[in-house]
Design a protein around this motif. Structure first.
Motif, PDB file in Angstrom:
ATOM      1  N   VAL A   1       6.957   8.994  -4.251  1.00 47.26           N
ATOM      2  CA  VAL A   1       6.449   9.179  -2.888  1.00 47.26           C
ATOM      3  C   VAL A   1       6.681  10.614  -2.406  1.00 47.26           C
ATOM      4  O   VAL A   1       5.933  11.119  -1.558  1.00 47.26           O
ATOM      5  CB  VAL A   1       7.127   8.163  -1.933  1.00 47.26           C
ATOM      6  CG1 VAL A   1       6.774   8.454  -0.478  1.00 47.26           C
ATOM      7  CG2 VAL A   1       6.709   6.741  -2.295  1.00 47.26           C
ATOM      8  N   LEU A   2       7.685  11.272  -2.952  1.00 45.13           N
ATOM      9  CA  LEU A   2       8.103  12.588  -2.467  1.00 45.13           C
ATOM     10  C   LEU A   2       6.963  13.592  -2.273  1.00 45.13           C
ATOM     11  O   LEU A   2       6.932  14.285  -1.242  1.00 45.13           O
ATOM     12  CB  LEU A   2       9.165  13.162  -3.405  1.00 45.13           C
ATOM     13  CG  LEU A   2       9.700  14.551  -3.068  1.00 45.13           C
ATOM     14  CD1 LEU A   2      10.369  14.556  -1.697  1.00 45.13           C
ATOM     15  CD2 LEU A   2      10.685  15.028  -4.134  1.00 45.13           C
ATOM     16  N   PRO A   3       6.009  13.759  -3.205  1.00 44.57           N
ATOM     17  CA  PRO A   3       4.959  14.774  -3.002  1.00 44.57           C
ATOM     18  C   PRO A   3       4.156  14.595  -1.724  1.00 44.57           C
ATOM     19  O   PRO A   3       3.694  15.586  -1.139  1.00 44.57           O
ATOM     20  CB  PRO A   3       4.065  14.603  -4.242  1.00 44.57           C
ATOM     21  CG  PRO A   3       4.954  14.020  -5.277  1.00 44.57           C
ATOM     22  CD  PRO A   3       5.887  13.120  -4.530  1.00 44.57           C
ATOM     23  N   PHE A   4       3.992  13.345  -1.249  1.00 43.14           N
ATOM     24  CA  PHE A   4       3.170  13.096  -0.075  1.00 43.14           C
ATOM     25  C   PHE A   4       3.902  13.438   1.224  1.00 43.14           C
ATOM     26  O   PHE A   4       3.315  13.401   2.300  1.00 43.14           O
ATOM     27  CB  PHE A   4       2.708  11.641  -0.069  1.00 43.14           C
ATOM     28  CG  PHE A   4       1.934  11.280  -1.296  1.00 43.14           C
ATOM     29  CD1 PHE A   4       0.685  11.814  -1.525  1.00 43.14           C
ATOM     30  CD2 PHE A   4       2.474  10.437  -2.262  1.00 43.14           C
ATOM     31  CE1 PHE A   4      -0.025  11.511  -2.668  1.00 43.14           C
ATOM     32  CE2 PHE A   4       1.775  10.126  -3.407  1.00 43.14           C
ATOM     33  CZ  PHE A   4       0.527  10.666  -3.620  1.00 43.14           C
ATOM     34  N   VAL A   5       5.160  13.734   1.120  1.00 42.15           N
ATOM     35  CA  VAL A   5       5.917  14.268   2.252  1.00 42.15           C
ATOM     36  C   VAL A   5       6.148  15.759   2.062  1.00 42.15           C
ATOM     37  O   VAL A   5       6.041  16.544   2.999  1.00 42.15           O
ATOM     38  CB  VAL A   5       7.277  13.534   2.390  1.00 42.15           C
ATOM     39  CG1 VAL A   5       8.003  14.001   3.646  1.00 42.15           C
ATOM     40  CG2 VAL A   5       7.082  12.027   2.407  1.00 42.15           C
ATOM     41  N   LEU A   6       6.448  16.130   0.828  1.00 36.32           N
ATOM     42  CA  LEU A   6       6.794  17.513   0.534  1.00 36.32           C
ATOM     43  C   LEU A   6       5.602  18.451   0.689  1.00 36.32           C
ATOM     44  O   LEU A   6       5.734  19.545   1.267  1.00 36.32           O
ATOM     45  CB  LEU A   6       7.350  17.596  -0.887  1.00 36.32           C
ATOM     46  CG  LEU A   6       7.843  18.967  -1.363  1.00 36.32           C
ATOM     47  CD1 LEU A   6       8.930  19.491  -0.447  1.00 36.32           C
ATOM     48  CD2 LEU A   6       8.349  18.879  -2.792  1.00 36.32           C
TER      49      LEU A   6
ATOM     50  N   GLY B   1      13.222   6.183  10.381  1.00 36.09           N
ATOM     51  CA  GLY B   1      12.140   5.240  10.647  1.00 36.09           C
ATOM     52  C   GLY B   1      11.616   5.348  12.063  1.00 36.09           C
ATOM     53  O   GLY B   1      10.401   5.230  12.300  1.00 36.09           O
ATOM     54  N   GLN B   2      12.512   5.589  13.021  1.00 36.46           N
ATOM     55  CA  GLN B   2      12.086   5.789  14.404  1.00 36.46           C
ATOM     56  C   GLN B   2      11.165   6.998  14.525  1.00 36.46           C
ATOM     57  O   GLN B   2      10.118   6.946  15.166  1.00 36.46           O
ATOM     58  CB  GLN B   2      13.327   6.009  15.295  1.00 36.46           C
ATOM     59  CG  GLN B   2      14.108   4.748  15.599  1.00 36.46           C
ATOM     60  CD  GLN B   2      13.500   4.008  16.777  1.00 36.46           C
ATOM     61  OE1 GLN B   2      12.409   3.473  16.684  1.00 36.46           O
ATOM     62  NE2 GLN B   2      14.215   3.959  17.883  1.00 36.46           N
ATOM     63  N   TYR B   3      11.568   8.112  13.918  1.00 39.20           N
ATOM     64  CA  TYR B   3      10.771   9.328  14.017  1.00 39.20           C
ATOM     65  C   TYR B   3       9.427   9.167  13.326  1.00 39.20           C
ATOM     66  O   TYR B   3       8.414   9.711  13.781  1.00 39.20           O
ATOM     67  CB  TYR B   3      11.539  10.505  13.411  1.00 39.20           C
ATOM     68  CG  TYR B   3      12.860  10.786  14.089  1.00 39.20           C
ATOM     69  CD1 TYR B   3      12.978  10.735  15.474  1.00 39.20           C
ATOM     70  CD2 TYR B   3      13.995  11.093  13.348  1.00 39.20           C
ATOM     71  CE1 TYR B   3      14.179  10.980  16.100  1.00 39.20           C
ATOM     72  CE2 TYR B   3      15.212  11.357  13.974  1.00 39.20           C
ATOM     73  CZ  TYR B   3      15.296  11.292  15.344  1.00 39.20           C
ATOM     74  OH  TYR B   3      16.494  11.533  15.959  1.00 39.20           O
ATOM     75  N   VAL B   4       9.398   8.432  12.221  1.00 39.69           N
ATOM     76  CA  VAL B   4       8.147   8.200  11.504  1.00 39.69           C
ATOM     77  C   VAL B   4       7.170   7.424  12.382  1.00 39.69           C
ATOM     78  O   VAL B   4       5.992   7.792  12.505  1.00 39.69           O
ATOM     79  CB  VAL B   4       8.425   7.452  10.183  1.00 39.69           C
ATOM     80  CG1 VAL B   4       7.130   6.860   9.624  1.00 39.69           C
ATOM     81  CG2 VAL B   4       9.048   8.394   9.152  1.00 39.69           C
ATOM     82  N   MET B   5       7.645   6.352  13.009  1.00 35.59           N
ATOM     83  CA  MET B   5       6.770   5.546  13.858  1.00 35.59           C
ATOM     84  C   MET B   5       6.335   6.314  15.098  1.00 35.59           C
ATOM     85  O   MET B   5       5.177   6.264  15.511  1.00 35.59           O
ATOM     86  CB  MET B   5       7.467   4.244  14.259  1.00 35.59           C
ATOM     87  CG  MET B   5       7.715   3.298  13.106  1.00 35.59           C
ATOM     88  SD  MET B   5       8.264   1.665  13.637  1.00 35.59           S
ATOM     89  CE  MET B   5       6.764   1.022  14.332  1.00 35.59           C
TER      90      MET B   5
ATOM     91  N   LEU C   1      -0.357   8.240   4.833  1.00 38.43           N
ATOM     92  CA  LEU C   1       0.925   8.954   4.854  1.00 38.43           C
ATOM     93  C   LEU C   1       1.985   8.150   5.603  1.00 38.43           C
ATOM     94  O   LEU C   1       3.157   8.147   5.211  1.00 38.43           O
ATOM     95  CB  LEU C   1       0.757  10.324   5.506  1.00 38.43           C
ATOM     96  CG  LEU C   1      -0.116  11.326   4.749  1.00 38.43           C
ATOM     97  CD1 LEU C   1      -0.232  12.631   5.530  1.00 38.43           C
ATOM     98  CD2 LEU C   1       0.431  11.596   3.357  1.00 38.43           C
ATOM     99  N   TRP C   2       1.568   7.468   6.672  1.00 36.41           N
ATOM    100  CA  TRP C   2       2.524   6.639   7.410  1.00 36.41           C
ATOM    101  C   TRP C   2       3.022   5.482   6.540  1.00 36.41           C
ATOM    102  O   TRP C   2       4.234   5.207   6.499  1.00 36.41           O
ATOM    103  CB  TRP C   2       1.886   6.096   8.688  1.00 36.41           C
ATOM    104  CG  TRP C   2       2.703   5.017   9.325  1.00 36.41           C
ATOM    105  CD1 TRP C   2       3.922   5.144   9.937  1.00 36.41           C
ATOM    106  CD2 TRP C   2       2.373   3.622   9.399  1.00 36.41           C
ATOM    107  NE1 TRP C   2       4.370   3.924  10.383  1.00 36.41           N
ATOM    108  CE2 TRP C   2       3.441   2.972  10.061  1.00 36.41           C
ATOM    109  CE3 TRP C   2       1.279   2.872   8.968  1.00 36.41           C
ATOM    110  CZ2 TRP C   2       3.443   1.603  10.297  1.00 36.41           C
ATOM    111  CZ3 TRP C   2       1.282   1.513   9.204  1.00 36.41           C
ATOM    112  CH2 TRP C   2       2.353   0.887   9.863  1.00 36.41           C
ATOM    113  N   LEU C   3       2.102   4.798   5.844  1.00 32.84           N
ATOM    114  CA  LEU C   3       2.510   3.689   4.977  1.00 32.84           C
ATOM    115  C   LEU C   3       3.451   4.171   3.877  1.00 32.84           C
ATOM    116  O   LEU C   3       4.459   3.506   3.570  1.00 32.84           O
ATOM    117  CB  LEU C   3       1.273   3.021   4.367  1.00 32.84           C
ATOM    118  CG  LEU C   3       0.427   2.171   5.324  1.00 32.84           C
ATOM    119  CD1 LEU C   3      -0.848   1.706   4.630  1.00 32.84           C
ATOM    120  CD2 LEU C   3       1.228   0.964   5.819  1.00 32.84           C
TER     121      LEU C   3
END
Length: 555
Positions: free
Chosen positions: A404-409, A349-353, A125-127
């Motif tokens: 990519v959207l489904p893997f966040v949604l 990107g900051q929040y993701v990391m 999910l991070w990648l």
């Protein structure tokens, strides 16, 4: 699957030097950059919440959107406006859920993923989140380069290089506080709105056809489907969900049930207000493009530009048909879009990391990291293929975002629909049906389009049979993995209790305990009590991702 007693509560992760652990702070302790909203009333409270929605709406009016809008208008006139309407309404619902997740739980989406999923799934999910940030940044690089070419005649490839440093000047505004930065972004949104409304006045589209395209759905052929996917991918940005769930943590709100309900309601209204401007801008771009390219009196030269319309060609088209001032307006709007989008992309990107890996960098370092990855393909394409190839790269990036959207949604829908995480603020069944319908529709369109287009290419392509077999196995295996991960995220039961409201000590009933895999109600309550931690708002560690640490916190 792990048993209910195998869950081990880890100690809090070590904080980098100078960071403040928000769990140890008192809710009422003042901080230098917090935005107080708890005691304000009426319009003052509404103004206190104003800001995050405009940071979020930038992603809906970035150069990637403009590229997709221009091509859809040039090829299908106003026929795809209904996609913009559907995507905008869907975006409002989904973005409000992202804001609710942060407000109610005190943690943003990436942090929830880290605590909820196994390590292997978290890394995937991070990648994918990093891919979405980079895929969103490439159009911003190219769009800013196009804007510089339009305004000051700088070659595209030189403009691509300059974009690596231009955003650092705007990021310097953060030294004056997050509030000032929000005002600057809001000003850039208003600048784009004025520019495109002026363009609309020049173009004079047919209002009846425009309304028909907005409210009568139609898709004619694979080309329209590809553009529809591109428009949808450009409208609902995966990294935007991480951004919105985190940026609301900069507001100091009351943790009472009334305070949480008010905060969720104000976030909804503020997001709707900001996204309305984004909707108007996207409609203006499609309408201007459609009106110009469908004009029967257009010259053959301009008609050729419409057949291969990109951001750079659009500027010359506007100049030829509407005049030089129209071209300058477009360049200013494009520059404002590219620069503001880069700022919000850097924060996402900051929040993701920070959320997935518990890593934090200064914003300018994070900006250069993401921008360096985005510049390489942009520079190669600009040097080899010119502006047309760069424009096609923007469309490809928009389609990547849609895939990519489904893997966040899906994780966000699972979290916001879970009473274990959201308590009484979990999604209602109506919202659940609507949002899962949106996610299911996006996934179905993505899989259908990829499989049908690839199958057609395999049948009619000129590649040798052996190559077709190997490539076919790889692509269809990827589709199977895609669907398997989607199924895993959809069917997995959430277990981590993160609800932070004042009434979070209500006992778990027998049905809920059994659904979570516990043997008894008492065991479920003990586990939740052990794992439960509550974050005070505003989150100083989140604010420090944007703002310089003050001397007190450094000591």
């Amino acid at each position: 699957m792990q048993g209910p007693t195998s869950r081990v509560v880890s100690a809090p992760s070590p904080q980098p030097d100078g960071a403040i652990n928000s769990r140890d702070k008192n809710l009422d302790e003042p901080t230098k950059y917090q935005i107080e909203v708890g005691e304000k009333k009426g319009w003052r409270k509404a103004l206190a919440f104003l800001g995050p929605g405009f940071l979020v709406c930038i992603a809906y009016i970035d150069p990637g959107n403009f590229e997709s809008d221009l091509q859809s208008g040039a090829e299908y006139k106003y026929e795809l406006l209904w996609i913009i309407l559907v995507a905008s309404v869907s975006a409002l619902i989904i973005q409000s859920l992202a804001a609710n997740l942060g407000v109610v739980t005190g943690k943003h989406l990436a942090e929830h993923c880290r605590t909820e999923y196994p390590k292997a799934v978290n890394y995937v999910l991070w990648l994918l989140a990093e891919v979405s940030v980079i895929a969103a940044d490439i159009p911003e690089v190219i769009g800013t380069a196009f804007a510089l070419n339009i305004l000051v005649k700088i070659p595209i490839w030189i403009g691509v290089i300059l974009t690596g440093f231009s955003t650092l000047m705007l990021l310097a505004l953060q030294t004056y506080g997050v509030r000032k930065l929000e005002f600057v972004i809001t000003g850039l949104v208003m600048t784009m709105t004025v520019c495109f409304f002026a363009e609309l006045g020049y173009a004079k589209p047919d209002s009846k056809e425009l309304l028909k395209g907005m409210f009568v759905p139609q898709l004619r052929g694979n080309g329209a489907t590809a553009l529809a996917i591109s428009l949808l991918g450009a409208m609902i940005m995966p990294h935007n969900l991480y951004l919105h769930s985190a940026i609301v943590l900069t507001r100091k709100i009351s943790r009472t049930p009334r305070g949480l309900k008010e905060a969720c309601r104000f976030c909804l209204f503020e997001s709707g207000f900001a996204l309305f401007f984004a909707f108007l801008i996207n409609v203006c771009v499609i309408s201007v493009s459609g009106a110009i390219c469908s004009n029967p009196g257009i010259s053959q030269e301009n008609k050729d530009k419409c057949d291969n319309l990109d951001l750079n060609e659009a500027s010359f088209l506007l100049q030829n048909v509407l005049g030089r001032f129209s071209k300058i307006l477009f360049g200013i709007a494009l520059l404002a879009s590219g620069q503001s989008s880069t700022i919000t992309g850097t924060y996402a990107g900051q929040y993701v990391m920070q959320g997935f890996l518990h890593l934090r960098f200064k914003p300018w370092i994070r900006n250069l990291m993401t921008r360096a990855v985005a510049i390489v393909p942009s520079l190669i394409v600009a040097l080899i293929g010119g502006s047309r190839a760069a424009g096609n790269l923007i469309i490809v990036c928009s389609m990547i975002l849609s895939f990519v959207l489904p893997f966040v949604l899906i994780p966000m829908l699972k979290f916001t629909g879970s009473k274990v995480k959201m308590g009484p603020y979990a999604n209602s069944w109506i919202i659940t049906v609507i949002t899962w319908g949106i996610g299911g529709g996006v996934m179905a369109i993505n899989v259908w389009y990829l499989s049908s287009s690839f199958t057609k290419w395999l049948i009619h392509g000129s590649m040798v049979m052996g190559g077709k077999v190997v490539l076919g196995i790889c692509v269809y295996a990827t589709i199977v993995l895609y669907m398997a991960l989607v199924a895993y995220l959809t069917l997995r039961i959430d277990r981590e209790n993160t609800y932070c409201g004042e009434d979070d000590k209500e006992p778990v009933d027998t049905t809920t305990a059994l659904e979570l895999g516990f043997k008894s109600v008492e065991q479920a309550q003990a586990e939740q009590q052990q794992n439960h931690t509550c974050h005070a708002l505003p989150r100083d560690d989140i604010m420090e991702l944007q703002l310089p640490r003050n001397s007190a916190s450094s000591r």
